[in-house]
Design a protein around this motif. Structure first.
Motif, PDB file in Angstrom:
ATOM      1  N   LYS A 111       0.810  -1.217   0.000  1.00 31.69           N
ATOM      2  CA  LYS A 111       0.000   0.000   0.000  1.00 31.69           C
ATOM      3  C   LYS A 111       0.843   1.267   0.000  1.00 31.69           C
ATOM      4  O   LYS A 111       0.459   2.274  -0.590  1.00 31.69           O
ATOM      5  N   PHE A 112       1.987   1.245   0.669  1.00 35.12           N
ATOM      6  CA  PHE A 112       2.828   2.442   0.717  1.00 35.12           C
ATOM      7  C   PHE A 112       3.347   2.795  -0.674  1.00 35.12           C
ATOM      8  O   PHE A 112       3.385   3.970  -1.056  1.00 35.12           O
ATOM      9  N   ALA A 113       3.722   1.777  -1.456  1.00 33.54           N
ATOM     10  CA  ALA A 113       4.182   2.022  -2.825  1.00 33.54           C
ATOM     11  C   ALA A 113       3.058   2.617  -3.660  1.00 33.54           C
ATOM     12  O   ALA A 113       3.280   3.515  -4.488  1.00 33.54           O
ATOM     13  N   VAL A 114       1.828   2.144  -3.461  1.00 30.00           N
ATOM     14  CA  VAL A 114       0.676   2.685  -4.180  1.00 30.00           C
ATOM     15  C   VAL A 114       0.474   4.154  -3.831  1.00 30.00           C
ATOM     16  O   VAL A 114       0.256   4.997  -4.715  1.00 30.00           O
ATOM     17  N   ALA A 115       0.574   4.486  -2.535  1.00 29.74           N
ATOM     18  CA  ALA A 115       0.385   5.872  -2.096  1.00 29.74           C
ATOM     19  C   ALA A 115       1.429   6.796  -2.714  1.00 29.74           C
ATOM     20  O   ALA A 115       1.110   7.899  -3.181  1.00 29.74           O
ATOM     21  N   CYS A 116       2.687   6.356  -2.757  1.00 28.31           N
ATOM     22  CA  CYS A 116       3.755   7.163  -3.357  1.00 28.31           C
ATOM     23  C   CYS A 116       3.517   7.355  -4.854  1.00 28.31           C
ATOM     24  O   CYS A 116       3.705   8.459  -5.388  1.00 28.31           O
ATOM     25  N   ALA A 117       3.106   6.280  -5.529  1.00 32.82           N
ATOM     26  CA  ALA A 117       2.853   6.358  -6.965  1.00 32.82           C
ATOM     27  C   ALA A 117       1.703   7.313  -7.267  1.00 32.82           C
ATOM     28  O   ALA A 117       1.764   8.089  -8.230  1.00 32.82           O
ATOM     29  N   VAL A 118       0.672   7.273  -6.440  1.00 29.99           N
ATOM     30  CA  VAL A 118      -0.475   8.174  -6.644  1.00 29.99           C
ATOM     31  C   VAL A 118      -0.047   9.629  -6.493  1.00 29.99           C
ATOM     32  O   VAL A 118      -0.358  10.483  -7.336  1.00 29.99           O
ATOM     33  N   LEU A 119       0.687   9.932  -5.438  1.00 37.14           N
ATOM     34  CA  LEU A 119       1.122  11.315  -5.211  1.00 37.14           C
ATOM     35  C   LEU A 119       2.005  11.822  -6.348  1.00 37.14           C
ATOM     36  O   LEU A 119       1.829  12.941  -6.840  1.00 37.14           O
ATOM     37  N   ALA A 120       2.975  10.994  -6.768  1.00 37.75           N
ATOM     38  CA  ALA A 120       3.865  11.420  -7.854  1.00 37.75           C
ATOM     39  C   ALA A 120       3.102  11.592  -9.157  1.00 37.75           C
ATOM     40  O   ALA A 120       3.316  12.557  -9.898  1.00 37.75           O
ATOM     41  N   SER A 121       2.197  10.672  -9.429  1.00 38.64           N
ATOM     42  CA  SER A 121       1.491  10.678 -10.710  1.00 38.64           C
ATOM     43  C   SER A 121       0.481  11.807 -10.822  1.00 38.64           C
ATOM     44  O   SER A 121       0.105  12.201 -11.942  1.00 38.64           O
ATOM     45  N   MET A 122       0.040  12.330  -9.696  1.00 37.12           N
ATOM     46  CA  MET A 122      -0.952  13.406  -9.732  1.00 37.12           C
ATOM     47  C   MET A 122      -0.420  14.672 -10.396  1.00 37.12           C
ATOM     48  O   MET A 122      -1.198  15.534 -10.810  1.00 37.12           O
ATOM     49  N   THR A 123       0.912  14.777 -10.542  1.00 41.07           N
ATOM     50  CA  THR A 123       1.452  15.924 -11.272  1.00 41.07           C
ATOM     51  C   THR A 123       1.006  15.901 -12.734  1.00 41.07           C
ATOM     52  O   THR A 123       0.979  16.946 -13.395  1.00 41.07           O
ATOM     53  N   SER A 124       0.642  14.720 -13.237  1.00 38.39           N
ATOM     54  CA  SER A 124       0.183  14.614 -14.621  1.00 38.39           C
ATOM     55  C   SER A 124      -1.176  15.278 -14.832  1.00 38.39           C
ATOM     56  O   SER A 124      -1.577  15.512 -15.983  1.00 38.39           O
ATOM     57  N   ILE A 125      -1.891  15.564 -13.749  1.00 42.86           N
ATOM     58  CA  ILE A 125      -3.140  16.309 -13.863  1.00 42.86           C
ATOM     59  C   ILE A 125      -2.905  17.644 -14.552  1.00 42.86           C
ATOM     60  O   ILE A 125      -3.757  18.154 -15.285  1.00 42.86           O
ATOM     61  N   LEU A 126      -1.714  18.220 -14.335  1.00 40.84           N
ATOM     62  CA  LEU A 126      -1.414  19.539 -14.888  1.00 40.84           C
ATOM     63  C   LEU A 126      -1.505  19.529 -16.408  1.00 40.84           C
ATOM     64  O   LEU A 126      -2.110  20.418 -17.016  1.00 40.84           O
ATOM     65  N   LEU A 127      -0.880  18.517 -17.047  1.00 41.56           N
ATOM     66  CA  LEU A 127      -0.954  18.423 -18.497  1.00 41.56           C
ATOM     67  C   LEU A 127      -2.380  18.138 -18.939  1.00 41.56           C
ATOM     68  O   LEU A 127      -2.893  18.772 -19.876  1.00 41.56           O
ATOM     69  N   GLY A 128      -3.021  17.168 -18.292  1.00 40.58           N
ATOM     70  CA  GLY A 128      -4.379  16.800 -18.677  1.00 40.58           C
ATOM     71  C   GLY A 128      -5.345  17.967 -18.590  1.00 40.58           C
ATOM     72  O   GLY A 128      -6.153  18.197 -19.495  1.00 40.58           O
ATOM     73  N   TYR A 129      -5.244  18.723 -17.496  1.00 42.28           N
ATOM     74  CA  TYR A 129      -6.140  19.863 -17.335  1.00 42.28           C
ATOM     75  C   TYR A 129      -5.920  20.880 -18.450  1.00 42.28           C
ATOM     76  O   TYR A 129      -6.885  21.424 -19.014  1.00 42.28           O
ATOM     77  N   ASP A 130      -4.673  21.135 -18.778  1.00 44.79           N
ATOM     78  CA  ASP A 130      -4.382  22.115 -19.827  1.00 44.79           C
ATOM     79  C   ASP A 130      -4.946  21.662 -21.176  1.00 44.79           C
ATOM     80  O   ASP A 130      -5.526  22.465 -21.913  1.00 44.79           O
ATOM     81  N   ILE A 131      -4.782  20.375 -21.511  1.00 47.42           N
ATOM     82  CA  ILE A 131      -5.323  19.861 -22.775  1.00 47.42           C
ATOM     83  C   ILE A 131      -6.841  19.997 -22.802  1.00 47.42           C
ATOM     84  O   ILE A 131      -7.432  20.495 -23.768  1.00 47.42           O
ATOM     85  N   GLY A 132      -7.482  19.550 -21.711  1.00 51.01           N
ATOM     86  CA  GLY A 132      -8.936  19.584 -21.661  1.00 51.01           C
ATOM     87  C   GLY A 132      -9.501  20.991 -21.681  1.00 51.01           C
ATOM     88  O   GLY A 132     -10.436  21.293 -22.433  1.00 51.01           O
TER      89      GLY A 132
END
Length: 529
Positions: free
Chosen positions: A34-55
Motif C-alpha cells: 500500500k505504501f508504494a501505491v500511495a507514493c505512486a499516486v502522489l507522484a502521478s498526480m502531477t500529470s493532472i497539470l498536463l491533462g487539465y491544460d489539454i482539456g
C-alpha cells in the motif's frame, strides 16, 4: 534468462520454428504494497497539470478566439506550442532529477506550472497569454518526464505496470476536469470565462507540490548517490517482504557497480553511476540491447502522438461541430462525455496491465483505433458531402470519437509511459526517458498545430483516414519490435532486450536455413548450422 537464449539457439539447430516473442513470459505477481501505491499516486498526480491544460484549452480556445479576435492559425499555435515549450522542461528534467533527486524535481514541476497558470489567467492579450503558455509548458515538461520515472523506480516489479499507469490515469482525470471547467464557466462573460478556466489550474499544483514533500526519495536515485542505508529503508516500505527488499537492493547495487556484500550506510559510487558518459553510452556507442531499447522507447512515444488522438481530444468541439452539433453548450457537454469515457477506459487498463501484460493491451488498443479512425472518417465524409442532416452519420461520428479515446486509453496511452520508463538501464533511465518525452512533445505539438490546416487541405474525413493509416503502420511496428516486459525487474531489462536481440537473430538464421534447405539441399544446410 539463459534458458531463453539457449532455447532460441537450440531451436535453430533442431530446425524448430520460433512462434512469437511470447516466449518471454513473466513470473506471477504477489500482494500489492500500500505504501508504494500511495507514493505512486502522489507522484502521478502531477500529470493532472498536463491533462487539465489539454482539456481546458479545447473549450477555452473557442472563447479566446472570439474575445481576442485571433485567427485559426493563432489558435493552432496557442494549442500546440505548450507541447513544444515542454521540450525545455523535459530536456532539463533528466539532469535536474539526477542532481537534486526525483522528489524535488516533482516539486519544481508543480511550482513552474503554478506560475504559468497564473500568468495565463491574468493575460490581457495574446502575446502575454503565449508567455504564460511558455512557462506552463516548461512545468509540464518536467512533470511528464519525472512522474513516470519516480513511479517506476519505487514500484516492485510484480505490480509496476499497475503503478506506472497512474500518470496516464491522472492525465485523463485532468482532461475531464478541464472539460468540466469549460462547461461550468462557459456562461460567464466572454472576457472572464476563459481566464478563469485557465487560471484555476494553478490551484491543484500548490497542493501537489506540498503533498510530494511527504514522499520518500527514489531508492534507485539514493543508491546512485551511495546512500545505501536510506535506499534500504525506502525499499523496506515499498516491498512485500524483507526478502524482496533485499533482492531489489542487490539488483540496484549490481547495476550501480556497488558490491552486493557492502553493508555500509554510505559508500562511494563511480562517476558512471552519477551520470557521466551517459550520452556516449546511449547514442554514440550503444550496445545492441541499448539500441533496441532506445528505438522501442522513442518509437512508442512517436506513434502515440502521430496517431492523432490529441487532435480528437483537443479539437473535439470542432469535430462535433462538423458532425452537426452547433451550440456551445451542446459541444462542451459532448466533450465532457469524451473525458468521462477516457477516464473510465484508463481505469480499466490500469487494473489489467499486470494481468494481461503490456503487449496484448498495446496491440488491441492500436487495432481498435485503426477501425475507429476509419469509421469516423467515413461518417464525417458522408456528412460533409450531404446537403441535409444524416442522423446515422452524426451518431456514428459521436460514437467513434468515444471509441477512439477509449481504445487509446486502454493501451497506447498508458503503455507508452509504462514501457518507456521501465526498459532503460538505471544509469540511462533519466536521460532516456527525457528523450522519449521530447519526441512525444514535439510530435504532439506538430499534430496539435496542424490539425485545422490539415482538415482544411484534405477534408476532415481525409484527416482521419490519414490517422487510421498511421495507426495501422504503428501496429506493425509494435508487433515486430516489442517484447513483453510484464513482471521483469528493472535491472533485468537490458538482459531481456539483449536476449530478444539474439532471439531475433536466431529466427533470421532459421529462416535463412530453411531457404537454403529449400533451394540447395542438405549440404548447404549443414554449412549454415
Amino acid at each position: 534468462m539463459e534458458m531463453v537464449d539457449q532455447r532460441a539457439e537450440n531451436n535453430v539447430v533442431s530446425g524448430q520454428p520460433q512462434n512469437s516473442i511470447a516466449d518471454f513470459d513473466p513470473p506471477k505477481k504477489p500482494k500489492t504494497k500500500k505504501f508504494a501505491v500511495a507514493c505512486a499516486v502522489l507522484a502521478s498526480m502531477t500529470s493532472i497539470l498536463l491533462g487539465y491544460d489539454i482539456g481546458v484549452m479545447s473549450g477555452a480556445s473557442l472563447f479566446i478566439k472570439e474575445n481576442l479576435n485571433i485567427s485559426d492559425v493563432q489558435v493552432e499555435v496557442l494549442n500546440g506550442t505548450l507541447n513544444i515549450y515542454s521540450l525545455i522542461g523535459s530536456a532539463l528534467a533528466g539532469k535536474t532529477s539526477d542532481w537534486i533527486g526525483r522528489r524535488y524535481t516533482i516539486v519544481l514541476a508543480g511550482t513552474i506550472f503554478f506560475i504559468g497558470a497564473l500568468l495565463m489567467g491574468f493575460a490581457p492579450n495574446y502575446a502575454f497569454l503565449m508567455f504564460g503558455r511558455f512557462i506552463a509548458g516548461v512545468g509540464v515538461g518536467y512533470a511528464l518526464m519525472i512522474a513516470p520515472v519516480y513511479t517506476t523506480e519505487i514500484s516492485p516489479a510484480s505490480f509496476r505496470g499497475f503503478l506506472t499507469s497512474f500518470p496516464e490515469v491522472f492525465v485523463n482525470v485532468g482532461i475531464l476536469l478541464g472539460y468540466v471547467s469549460n462547461f461550468a464557466f462557459a456562461k460567464l462573460p466572454i472576457h472572464l470565462n476563459w481566464r478563469i478556466m485557465l487560471g484555476i489550474g494553478a490551484i491543484p499544483s500548490v497542493f501537489l507540490a506540498l503533498g510530494v514533500l511527504a514522499m520518500p526519495e527514489s531508492p534507485r536515485w539514493l543508491v546512485m548517490q551511495g546512500r545505501l542505508g536510506d535506499a534500504k529503508r525506502v525499499l523496506n516500505k515499498t516491498s512485500s517482504s524483507e526478502e524482496e527488499s533485499q533482492l531489489r537492493l542487490d539488483e540496484i547495487k549490481e547495476v550501480a557497480g556497488i558490491p552486493k556484500d557492502s553493508k555500509d550506510e554510505v559508500v562511494q559510487v563511480s562517476k558512471r553511476s552519477q551520470g557521466e558518459g551517459i550520452w556516449k553510452e546511449l547514442l554514440i556507442r550503444p550496445t545492441p540491447a541499448v539500441r533496441h531499447i532506445l528505438i522501442a522507447a522513442l518509437g512508442i512515444h512517436f506513434f502515440q502522438q502521430l496517431s492523432g488522438t490529441d487532435s480528437v481530444v483537443l479539437y473535439s468541439p470542432r469535430i462535433f461541430e462538423k458532425a452537426g452539433i452547433t451550440s456551445y453548450n451542446d459541444k462542451l457537454l459532448a466533450t465532457v462525455a469524451v473525458g468521462f469515457v477516457k477516464t473510465i477506459a484508463i481505469l480499466v487498463a490500469t487494473f489489467q496491465v499486470d494481468r494481461f501484460g503490456r503487449r496484448i493491451l498495446l496491440l488491441s488498443s492500436v487495432g481498435g483505433m485503426v477501425v475507429s479512425f476509419t469509421l469516423l472518417g467515413v461518417g464525417l465524409t458522408v456528412i460533409d458531402q450531404s446537403h441535409s442532416k444524416v442522423p446515422w452519420a452524426i451518431g456514428l461520428c459521436i460514437a467513434m470519437v468515444l471509441f477512439i479515446v477509449a481504445f487509446f486509453s486502454i493501451g497506447l496511452g498508458p503503455i507508452t509511459w509504462v514501457y518507456s520508463s521501465e526498459i532503460f538501464p538505471l544509469q540511462l533511465r533519466a536521460q532516456g526517458c527525457s528523450m522519449g518525452v521530447a519526441v512525444n512533445r514535439v510530435t504532439s505539438g506538430v499534430i496539435s498545430m496542424t490539425f485545422i490546416s490539415l482538415y482544411k487541405a484534405i477534408t476532415i474525413g481525409g484527416a482521419f483516414f490519414l490517422y487510421a493509416g498511421i495507426a495501422a503502420f504503428s501496429w506493425v511496428f509494435f508487433y515486430t519490435l516489442y517484447p513483453e516486459t510484464q513482471g521483469r525487474s528493472l535491472e533485468d531489462m537490458e538482459v531481456l532486450f539483449g536476449k530478444y536481440h539474439k532471439w531475433r537473430k536466431a529466427n533470421a538464421l532459421l529462416d535463412k536455413t530453411k531457404q537454403v534447405d529449400h533451394g540447395f539441399g542438405d549440404d548447404n544446410k549443414a554449412q549454415i548450422h
